[in-house]
Design a protein around this motif. Structure first.
Motif, PDB file in Angstrom:
ATOM      1  N   ALA A  17       0.846  -1.203   0.000  1.00  0.00           N
ATOM      2  CA  ALA A  17       0.000   0.000   0.000  1.00  0.00           C
ATOM      3  C   ALA A  17       0.875   1.244   0.000  1.00  0.00           C
ATOM      4  CB  ALA A  17      -0.900  -0.004   1.231  1.00  0.00           C
ATOM      5  N   ILE A  18       0.440   2.275  -0.725  1.00  0.00           N
ATOM      6  CA  ILE A  18       1.220   3.503  -0.787  1.00  0.00           C
ATOM      7  C   ILE A  18       0.450   4.665  -0.149  1.00  0.00           C
ATOM      8  CG2 ILE A  18       2.331   2.739  -2.925  1.00  0.00           C
ATOM      9  CD1 ILE A  18       0.739   4.965  -4.358  1.00  0.00           C
ATOM     10  N   GLU A  19       1.244   5.636   0.300  1.00  0.00           N
ATOM     11  CA  GLU A  19       0.702   6.881   0.843  1.00  0.00           C
ATOM     12  C   GLU A  19       1.510   8.014   0.226  1.00  0.00           C
ATOM     13  OE1 GLU A  19       0.812   9.397   5.053  1.00  0.00           O
ATOM     14  OE2 GLU A  19       1.136   7.227   5.075  1.00  0.00           O
ATOM     15  N   VAL A  20       0.827   9.053  -0.217  1.00  0.00           N
ATOM     16  CA  VAL A  20       1.504  10.188  -0.840  1.00  0.00           C
ATOM     17  C   VAL A  20       1.985  11.142   0.254  1.00  0.00           C
ATOM     18  CG1 VAL A  20       1.307  12.127  -2.428  1.00  0.00           C
ATOM     19  CG2 VAL A  20       0.139   9.977  -2.940  1.00  0.00           C
ATOM     20  N   LEU A  21       3.295  11.365   0.304  1.00  0.00           N
ATOM     21  CA  LEU A  21       3.859  12.316   1.255  1.00  0.00           C
ATOM     22  C   LEU A  21       3.903  13.724   0.683  1.00  0.00           C
ATOM     23  CD1 LEU A  21       6.898  10.381   2.788  1.00  0.00           C
ATOM     24  CD2 LEU A  21       4.623  10.713   3.770  1.00  0.00           C
ATOM     25  N   SER A  22       4.192  13.824  -0.610  1.00  0.00           N
ATOM     26  CA  SER A  22       4.263  15.129  -1.261  1.00  0.00           C
ATOM     27  C   SER A  22       3.861  14.986  -2.722  1.00  0.00           C
ATOM     28  CB  SER A  22       5.674  15.714  -1.160  1.00  0.00           C
ATOM     29  OG  SER A  22       5.727  16.987  -1.786  1.00  0.00           O
TER      30      SER A  22
ATOM     31  N   GLY B 225       5.373  17.836   5.949  1.00  0.00           N
ATOM     32  CA  GLY B 225       4.911  17.759   4.569  1.00  0.00           C
ATOM     33  C   GLY B 225       5.195  18.994   3.738  1.00  0.00           C
ATOM     34  N   GLU B 226       5.990  19.924   4.286  1.00  0.00           N
ATOM     35  CA  GLU B 226       6.313  21.134   3.538  1.00  0.00           C
ATOM     36  C   GLU B 226       7.560  20.910   2.690  1.00  0.00           C
ATOM     37  OE1 GLU B 226       7.556  25.830   4.265  1.00  0.00           O
ATOM     38  OE2 GLU B 226       7.141  24.511   5.975  1.00  0.00           O
ATOM     39  N   ALA B 227       7.457  21.208   1.397  1.00  0.00           N
ATOM     40  CA  ALA B 227       8.581  21.053   0.478  1.00  0.00           C
ATOM     41  C   ALA B 227       9.278  22.388   0.266  1.00  0.00           C
ATOM     42  CB  ALA B 227       8.106  20.496  -0.853  1.00  0.00           C
ATOM     43  N   THR B 228      10.599  22.371   0.329  1.00  0.00           N
ATOM     44  CA  THR B 228      11.420  23.564   0.114  1.00  0.00           C
ATOM     45  C   THR B 228      12.426  23.278  -0.985  1.00  0.00           C
ATOM     46  OG1 THR B 228      11.269  24.121   2.468  1.00  0.00           O
ATOM     47  CG2 THR B 228      12.980  25.227   1.194  1.00  0.00           C
ATOM     48  N   ARG B 229      12.532  24.176  -1.945  1.00  0.00           N
ATOM     49  CA  ARG B 229      13.538  24.021  -3.002  1.00  0.00           C
ATOM     50  C   ARG B 229      14.863  24.539  -2.472  1.00  0.00           C
ATOM     51  NH1 ARG B 229      12.259  26.424  -8.855  1.00  0.00           N
ATOM     52  NH2 ARG B 229      10.896  24.591  -8.972  1.00  0.00           N
ATOM     53  N   LEU B 230      15.887  23.659  -2.462  1.00  0.00           N
ATOM     54  CA  LEU B 230      17.172  24.009  -1.863  1.00  0.00           C
ATOM     55  C   LEU B 230      18.216  24.428  -2.889  1.00  0.00           C
ATOM     56  CD1 LEU B 230      17.636  21.179   0.778  1.00  0.00           C
ATOM     57  CD2 LEU B 230      16.548  23.407   1.055  1.00  0.00           C
ATOM     58  N   ALA B 231      18.330  23.705  -3.976  1.00  0.00           N
ATOM     59  CA  ALA B 231      19.402  23.947  -4.939  1.00  0.00           C
ATOM     60  C   ALA B 231      18.879  23.733  -6.348  1.00  0.00           C
ATOM     61  CB  ALA B 231      20.576  23.006  -4.672  1.00  0.00           C
ATOM     62  N   ASP B 232      19.135  24.709  -7.209  1.00  0.00           N
ATOM     63  CA  ASP B 232      18.712  24.582  -8.598  1.00  0.00           C
ATOM     64  C   ASP B 232      19.852  24.964  -9.550  1.00  0.00           C
ATOM     65  OD1 ASP B 232      18.828  27.310  -8.326  1.00  0.00           O
ATOM     66  OD2 ASP B 232      16.673  27.633  -8.504  1.00  0.00           O
ATOM     67  N   ASP B 233      21.092  24.799  -9.051  1.00  0.00           N
ATOM     68  CA  ASP B 233      22.268  25.209  -9.819  1.00  0.00           C
ATOM     69  C   ASP B 233      23.041  24.035 -10.401  1.00  0.00           C
ATOM     70  OD1 ASP B 233      22.951  24.307  -7.313  1.00  0.00           O
ATOM     71  OD2 ASP B 233      24.576  25.740  -7.010  1.00  0.00           O
ATOM     72  N   ILE B 234      22.487  22.824 -10.331  1.00  0.00           N
ATOM     73  CA  ILE B 234      23.165  21.639 -10.845  1.00  0.00           C
ATOM     74  C   ILE B 234      22.441  21.145 -12.092  1.00  0.00           C
ATOM     75  CG2 ILE B 234      23.774  19.232 -10.367  1.00  0.00           C
ATOM     76  CD1 ILE B 234      24.118  19.973  -7.475  1.00  0.00           C
ATOM     77  N   ILE B 235      23.218  20.894 -13.140  1.00  0.00           N
ATOM     78  CA  ILE B 235      22.636  20.328 -14.352  1.00  0.00           C
ATOM     79  C   ILE B 235      22.347  18.848 -14.101  1.00  0.00           C
ATOM     80  CG2 ILE B 235      22.992  19.876 -16.806  1.00  0.00           C
ATOM     81  CD1 ILE B 235      25.019  22.159 -16.823  1.00  0.00           C
ATOM     82  N   PHE B 236      21.097  18.486 -14.194  1.00  0.00           N
ATOM     83  CA  PHE B 236      20.661  17.105 -13.985  1.00  0.00           C
ATOM     84  C   PHE B 236      21.123  16.551 -12.639  1.00  0.00           C
ATOM     85  CE2 PHE B 236      18.898  13.611 -16.752  1.00  0.00           C
ATOM     86  CZ  PHE B 236      18.713  12.705 -15.716  1.00  0.00           C
ATOM     87  N   PRO B 237      20.596  17.095 -11.518  1.00  0.00           N
ATOM     88  CA  PRO B 237      20.908  16.511 -10.208  1.00  0.00           C
ATOM     89  C   PRO B 237      20.373  15.091 -10.121  1.00  0.00           C
ATOM     90  CG  PRO B 237      19.042  18.002 -10.028  1.00  0.00           C
ATOM     91  CD  PRO B 237      19.564  18.142 -11.431  1.00  0.00           C
ATOM     92  N   ASN B 238      21.208  14.177  -9.658  1.00  0.00           N
ATOM     93  CA  ASN B 238      20.807  12.775  -9.660  1.00  0.00           C
ATOM     94  C   ASN B 238      20.934  12.187  -8.262  1.00  0.00           C
ATOM     95  OD1 ASN B 238      20.477   9.984 -10.207  1.00  0.00           O
ATOM     96  ND2 ASN B 238      21.208  10.255 -12.290  1.00  0.00           N
TER      97      ASN B 238
END
Length: 299
Positions: A105-110, A156-169
């Motif tokens: 069973a799954i539950e959506v966290l975000s 359950g709060e999402a925060t964007r931390l880093a958007d300076d990496i090409i294709f973060p994996n």
């Protein structure tokens, strides 16, 4: 499902002193479409995903892997939290979920960020507080305005931390949880971010680079793991190896595997098995050192 074999691949290079491996990689699953997301539970049992087949598996000693979740909607990265919940990056649906290892069973966290699903969540790491750092490259899904790394708090709060990496994996925490590592799929650079508080990071700095490929083109990385000493194990698919770095970013050597690796994690009863997902296969590599594990809250 595929039968597990005990056939071992030939060891392609010597062991790294104090680290290993202590023997050749052992094939424990094959015949998959593309394996990913290795994660070990508190007992060291391995779980992994077959992303294009939309399946989540549990490895069984000397038997066929058991299907834990069908119609996984492209679930990729997995990790258990301190409470024994299996957290997953449900890439196709663009959300972060929990999976009950028993019932499936799954539950959506975000469900997403700024009222939109994530692009395609790829990899994640859970901290001691239960917060989740995860990567969200675009991979052709422009649901968000950019690729980024996020933090999902226990509320359950999402925060964007880093958007300076090409294709973060690949994403990983240092054992002391003072550093967040993010590995790029296209530049082969591992970026380190100092963690000021859970979900708060400083500017990124170059920590290390994967080796060049024989043709001189720098390969990209994928997933990564850490041992109890803080050494890092970075998958280098185009070099068909796991490259090991110490906690200061110095290369210690490499562990060659039979197929291009996508991800790795430590598990097994004593924590000294490095599980490696590699294209259609999964391998178990016996190690001298134990892996760093998030301690279960019941222990």
């Amino acid at each position: 499902a595929t039968a597990i074999t005990t056939q071992a691949a030939e060891e392609a290079s010597g062991p790294i002193p104090g680290i290993g491996p202590t023997g050749p990689p052992v094939l424990i699953a094959d015949g998959m479409k593309f394996t990913e997301g290795p994660a070990a539970d508190a007992d060291g049992t391995l779980y992994f995903t077959d992303v294009p087949a939309n399946l989540v598996y549990r490895a069984v000693p000397d038997g066929e892997p058991e299907v834990v979740l069908e119609d996984s909607q492209g679930t990729n990265g997995l990790m258990f939290d301190r409470d024994g919940r299996l957290i997953g990056c449900q890439g196709g649906a663009g959300r972060i979920i929990t999976i009950d290892p028993t019932s499936g069973a799954i539950e959506v966290l975000s469900p997403g960020y700024n009222d939109n699903p994530y692009n395609r969540p790829n990899d994640l790491v859970v901290d001691r507080q239960g917060g989740i750092y995860f990567s969200d490259p675009s991979i052709g899904r422009g649901r968000q305005d950019k690729a980024a790394v996020y933090y999902l708090s226990t509320s359950g709060e999402a925060t964007r931390l880093a958007d300076d990496i090409i294709f973060p994996n690949g994403v990983l925490l240092s054992p002391d949880e003072k550093t967040l590592y993010v590995l790029s799929y296209v530049t082969a650079e591992l970026t380190a971010y100092a963690i000021d508080a859970p979900g708060e990071v400083g500017d990124g700095r170059l920590f290390c680079r994967l080796d060049d490929t024989p043709d001189g083109k720098r390969p990209g990385g994928d997933g990564l793991a850490a041992d109890v000493n803080g050494n890092l194990y970075l998958t280098a698919p185009r070099n068909q190896a796991i490259q090991v770095f110490d906690k200061d970013g110095q290369s210690l050597g490499r562990i060659d595997v039979p197929k291009p690796p996508s991800n790795c994690c430590f598990g097994g009863p004593d924590g000294k098995t490095l599980y490696v997902t590699a294209v259609s296969d999964v391998y178990a590599v016996p190690m001298e050192v134990a892996g760093h594990r998030l301690v279960a809250s019941t222990q």
